[in-house]
Scaffold this motif. Structure first.
Motif, PDB file in Angstrom:
ATOM      1  N   LYS A   5       0.750  -1.185  -0.013  1.00 34.92           N
ATOM      2  CA  LYS A   5      -0.055  -0.066  -0.008  1.00 34.92           C
ATOM      3  C   LYS A   5       0.792   1.426  -0.093  1.00 34.92           C
ATOM      4  CE  LYS A   5      -4.191  -1.778   2.561  1.00 34.92           C
ATOM      5  NZ  LYS A   5      -4.878  -1.857   3.481  1.00 34.92           N
ATOM      6  N   ASP A   6       0.340   2.209  -0.630  1.00 36.95           N
ATOM      7  CA  ASP A   6       1.142   3.679  -0.737  1.00 36.95           C
ATOM      8  C   ASP A   6       0.285   4.426   0.141  1.00 36.95           C
ATOM      9  OD1 ASP A   6       2.840   5.673  -1.444  1.00 36.95           O
ATOM     10  OD2 ASP A   6       1.724   6.139  -2.934  1.00 36.95           O
ATOM     11  N   CYS A   7       0.960   4.823   1.419  1.00 38.95           N
ATOM     12  CA  CYS A   7       0.543   5.541   2.262  1.00 38.95           C
ATOM     13  C   CYS A   7       0.925   6.893   2.652  1.00 38.95           C
ATOM     14  CB  CYS A   7       0.299   4.732   3.789  1.00 38.95           C
ATOM     15  SG  CYS A   7      -0.792   3.218   3.706  1.00 38.95           S
ATOM     16  N   ARG A   8       0.329   7.975   2.909  1.00 39.11           N
ATOM     17  CA  ARG A   8       0.662   9.150   3.187  1.00 39.11           C
ATOM     18  C   ARG A   8      -0.263   9.940   4.052  1.00 39.11           C
ATOM     19  NH1 ARG A   8      -1.432  13.108  -1.135  1.00 39.11           N
ATOM     20  NH2 ARG A   8      -3.305  11.914  -2.024  1.00 39.11           N
ATOM     21  N   LYS A   9       0.458  10.927   4.805  1.00 40.75           N
ATOM     22  CA  LYS A   9      -0.466  11.619   6.025  1.00 40.75           C
ATOM     23  C   LYS A   9      -0.935  12.873   5.240  1.00 40.75           C
ATOM     24  CE  LYS A   9       1.883  10.044  10.057  1.00 40.75           C
ATOM     25  NZ  LYS A   9       2.493  10.323  11.222  1.00 40.75           N
ATOM     26  N   VAL A  10      -2.015  13.237   5.540  1.00 39.93           N
ATOM     27  CA  VAL A  10      -2.776  14.328   4.972  1.00 39.93           C
ATOM     28  C   VAL A  10      -3.006  15.240   6.274  1.00 39.93           C
ATOM     29  CG1 VAL A  10      -4.645  15.310   3.466  1.00 39.93           C
ATOM     30  CG2 VAL A  10      -3.425  13.229   3.075  1.00 39.93           C
ATOM     31  N   CYS A  11      -2.914  16.520   6.112  1.00 41.08           N
ATOM     32  CA  CYS A  11      -3.385  17.454   7.193  1.00 41.08           C
ATOM     33  C   CYS A  11      -5.129  17.609   7.003  1.00 41.08           C
ATOM     34  CB  CYS A  11      -2.942  18.766   7.159  1.00 41.08           C
ATOM     35  SG  CYS A  11      -3.151  20.004   8.431  1.00 41.08           S
ATOM     36  N   VAL A  12      -5.567  17.282   8.430  1.00 46.76           N
ATOM     37  CA  VAL A  12      -7.150  17.542   8.436  1.00 46.76           C
ATOM     38  C   VAL A  12      -7.495  18.886   9.189  1.00 46.76           C
ATOM     39  CG1 VAL A  12      -9.232  16.371   9.384  1.00 46.76           C
ATOM     40  CG2 VAL A  12      -7.526  15.130   8.712  1.00 46.76           C
ATOM     41  N   LYS A  13      -6.894  19.224  10.330  1.00 42.47           N
ATOM     42  CA  LYS A  13      -7.193  20.444  11.052  1.00 42.47           C
ATOM     43  C   LYS A  13      -5.951  20.991  11.038  1.00 42.47           C
ATOM     44  CE  LYS A  13     -10.812  19.470  14.272  1.00 42.47           C
ATOM     45  NZ  LYS A  13     -11.014  19.393  15.559  1.00 42.47           N
ATOM     46  N   ARG A  14      -6.038  22.554  10.995  1.00 42.69           N
ATOM     47  CA  ARG A  14      -4.984  23.379  11.238  1.00 42.69           C
ATOM     48  C   ARG A  14      -5.457  24.464  12.410  1.00 42.69           C
ATOM     49  NH1 ARG A  14      -0.908  23.379   7.425  1.00 42.69           N
ATOM     50  NH2 ARG A  14      -1.586  22.141   5.557  1.00 42.69           N
ATOM     51  N   ASP A  15      -4.348  24.836  13.293  1.00 38.86           N
ATOM     52  CA  ASP A  15      -4.747  25.827  14.083  1.00 38.86           C
ATOM     53  C   ASP A  15      -4.408  27.346  13.528  1.00 38.86           C
ATOM     54  OD1 ASP A  15      -1.802  26.293  13.802  1.00 38.86           O
ATOM     55  OD2 ASP A  15      -1.559  25.913  15.843  1.00 38.86           O
ATOM     56  N   GLY A  16      -4.694  28.288  14.399  1.00 35.36           N
ATOM     57  CA  GLY A  16      -4.845  29.731  13.859  1.00 35.36           C
ATOM     58  C   GLY A  16      -3.432  30.079  13.626  1.00 35.36           C
ATOM     59  N   TYR A  17      -2.258  29.398  13.772  1.00 43.32           N
ATOM     60  CA  TYR A  17      -0.973  29.866  13.128  1.00 43.32           C
ATOM     61  C   TYR A  17      -0.645  29.190  11.694  1.00 43.32           C
ATOM     62  CZ  TYR A  17      -0.358  31.800  17.582  1.00 43.32           C
ATOM     63  OH  TYR A  17      -0.602  32.825  18.849  1.00 43.32           O
TER      64      TYR A  17
END
Length: 70
Positions: A44-56
């Motif tokens: 499997k080809d896995c990667r991490k994706v950003c779901v939530k970002r903070d104010g900065y």
């Protein structure tokens, strides 16, 4: 006497550094081989994706997306 003390200190520091590096090298090797075998078994080809970002703009939550290789 001062020369012998400096020489002895240098040899001690060198030996300690070599011992620590050998210890760290032996710890890293099994982990790397395990991750390689896991990848080849699952294919499997896995990667991490950003779901939530903070104010900065820094990512606070990640989601792992996997795609199966044919």
């Amino acid at each position: 006497m001062k020369k012998y003390f400096l020489l002895l200190s240098f040899i001690f520091c060198l030996a300690t550094g070599l011992a620590i590096s050998e210890e760290n090298k032996s710890e890293e090797t099994p982990q790397q081989s395990d991750s390689i075998t896991d990848q080849t078994e699952s294919e499997k080809d896995c990667r991490k994706v950003c779901v939530k970002r903070d104010g900065y703009g820094m990512c606070t939550e990640f989601e792992e997306l996997c795609e199966e290789n044919p």
